[in-house]
Motif scaffolding. Structure first.
Motif, PDB file in Angstrom:
ATOM      1  N   ILE A  17     -33.022 -49.904 -74.210  1.00 37.81           N
ATOM      2  CA  ILE A  17     -33.250 -50.084 -72.778  1.00 37.81           C
ATOM      3  C   ILE A  17     -32.045 -49.596 -71.986  1.00 37.81           C
ATOM      4  O   ILE A  17     -32.172 -49.121 -70.849  1.00 37.81           O
ATOM      5  N   VAL A  18     -30.843 -49.687 -72.581  1.00 36.92           N
ATOM      6  CA  VAL A  18     -29.616 -49.215 -71.924  1.00 36.92           C
ATOM      7  C   VAL A  18     -28.874 -48.284 -72.875  1.00 36.92           C
ATOM      8  O   VAL A  18     -28.698 -48.602 -74.056  1.00 36.92           O
ATOM      9  N   GLU A  19     -28.452 -47.127 -72.342  1.00 36.96           N
ATOM     10  CA  GLU A  19     -27.640 -46.190 -73.113  1.00 36.96           C
ATOM     11  C   GLU A  19     -26.454 -45.764 -72.259  1.00 36.96           C
ATOM     12  O   GLU A  19     -26.628 -45.213 -71.170  1.00 36.96           O
ATOM     13  N   ILE A  20     -25.257 -46.042 -72.755  1.00 36.76           N
ATOM     14  CA  ILE A  20     -24.025 -45.743 -72.013  1.00 36.76           C
ATOM     15  C   ILE A  20     -23.143 -44.847 -72.877  1.00 36.76           C
ATOM     16  O   ILE A  20     -22.883 -45.169 -74.046  1.00 36.76           O
ATOM     17  N   LYS A  21     -22.717 -43.744 -72.296  1.00 36.00           N
ATOM     18  CA  LYS A  21     -21.884 -42.786 -73.053  1.00 36.00           C
ATOM     19  C   LYS A  21     -20.652 -42.409 -72.244  1.00 36.00           C
ATOM     20  O   LYS A  21     -20.756 -41.929 -71.113  1.00 36.00           O
ATOM     21  N   LEU A  39     -16.232 -46.033 -72.209  1.00 34.19           N
ATOM     22  CA  LEU A  39     -17.041 -47.070 -72.849  1.00 34.19           C
ATOM     23  C   LEU A  39     -18.354 -46.488 -73.373  1.00 34.19           C
ATOM     24  O   LEU A  39     -19.042 -45.750 -72.670  1.00 34.19           O
ATOM     25  N   ASN A  40     -18.687 -46.834 -74.612  1.00 31.35           N
ATOM     26  CA  ASN A  40     -19.953 -46.428 -75.229  1.00 31.35           C
ATOM     27  C   ASN A  40     -20.699 -47.673 -75.694  1.00 31.35           C
ATOM     28  O   ASN A  40     -20.118 -48.543 -76.347  1.00 31.35           O
ATOM     29  N   LEU A  41     -21.986 -47.735 -75.353  1.00 32.90           N
ATOM     30  CA  LEU A  41     -22.760 -48.937 -75.672  1.00 32.90           C
ATOM     31  C   LEU A  41     -24.246 -48.633 -75.594  1.00 32.90           C
ATOM     32  O   LEU A  41     -24.691 -47.902 -74.706  1.00 32.90           O
TER      33      LEU A  41
END
Length: 232
Positions: A4-8, A23-25
């Protein structure tokens, strides 16, 4: 399972200070995820970027595969860490405001939440205690049929009775087809409802994983792992 969430490589600078640093998550659908860290760790900055209240300096953020904007705001239900309602309102006015703004606001669900929280629609906002404010705000947020709920410090500063009611409301009204992000530094009270945890320090992820797997691996509760990570 879909994310649902992609952080790069997410970075947010305030002048010469990095609030978030590369931040990667990723957060899977259907999970309750705790973003854990002390004040100044970057939790609120991250939440404000996810909700579209701040723009990142660099990096990519996707919610349900979409860049942050109008499409994501329509599927995210956000509980800020402070009261956001006008003092002149009654609870029924707050319900009307949410009904007018959000197509997914469920009036029946809101009425059920008010009953559970022992709140009444004719109550005036400026007469509510802090705990009652928190319960009202949470009721409004949970009454939306959103894909992603983001709760910023939902039990901070409330008495134990209100805290228990808030936690029960989160558990009883969580939809397994949606996802939830909760930021908190009150780990002991919250850890029982978390599927996954993310330890955030100096704008970076220091440790992340399934809560139960981390307990087994380290032989400690999440609260004790928190103290270990942050040196408390």
């Amino acid at each position: 399972m879909k994310n649902i969430v992609e952080i790069k490589d997410l970075t947010k600078n305030y002048f010469h200070k990095k609030a978030l640093d590369q931040l990667n998550l990723t957060i899977e659908e259907g999970k309750v995820v705790g973003i854990l860290g002390p004040n100044g760790s970057g939790k609120t900055t991250l939440i404000k970027i996810l909700t579209g209240l701040l723009r990142q300096t660099s990096g990519q953020v996707l919610i349900d595969g979409k860049k942050i904007g109008v499409p994501t705001k329509s599927i995210v239900s956000y509980l800020p860490d402070r009261n956001f309602l006008y003092k002149w309102m009654r609870i029924r006015d707050a319900a009307k405001l949410y009904h007018d703004f959000y197509a997914d606001f469920d009036q029946k669900k809101f009425a059920e939440l008010l009953d559970f929280m022992k709140l009444e629609k004719q109550m005036k906002i400026d007469t509510l205690s802090k705990g009652m404010h928190e319960k009202l705000n949470l009721s409004l947020v949970l009454a939306r049929n959103a894909k992603l709920y983001i709760l910023d410090e939902p039990i901070a500063g409330v008495d134990p009775v209100a805290r228990d009611q808030i936690l029960d409301a989160i558990i009883n009204n969580y939809n397994e087809n949606s996802s939830m992000i909760i930021t908190t530094h009150l780990v002991r009270d919250m850890e029982s409802i978390l599927d996954d945890v993310v330890f955030l320090k100096d704008g970076q992820v220091k440790l992340t994983g399934n809560a139960e797997a981390l307990r087994e691996e380290k032989g400690k509760q999440i609260d004790d792992i928190y103290k270990e990570v942050f040196g408390a």
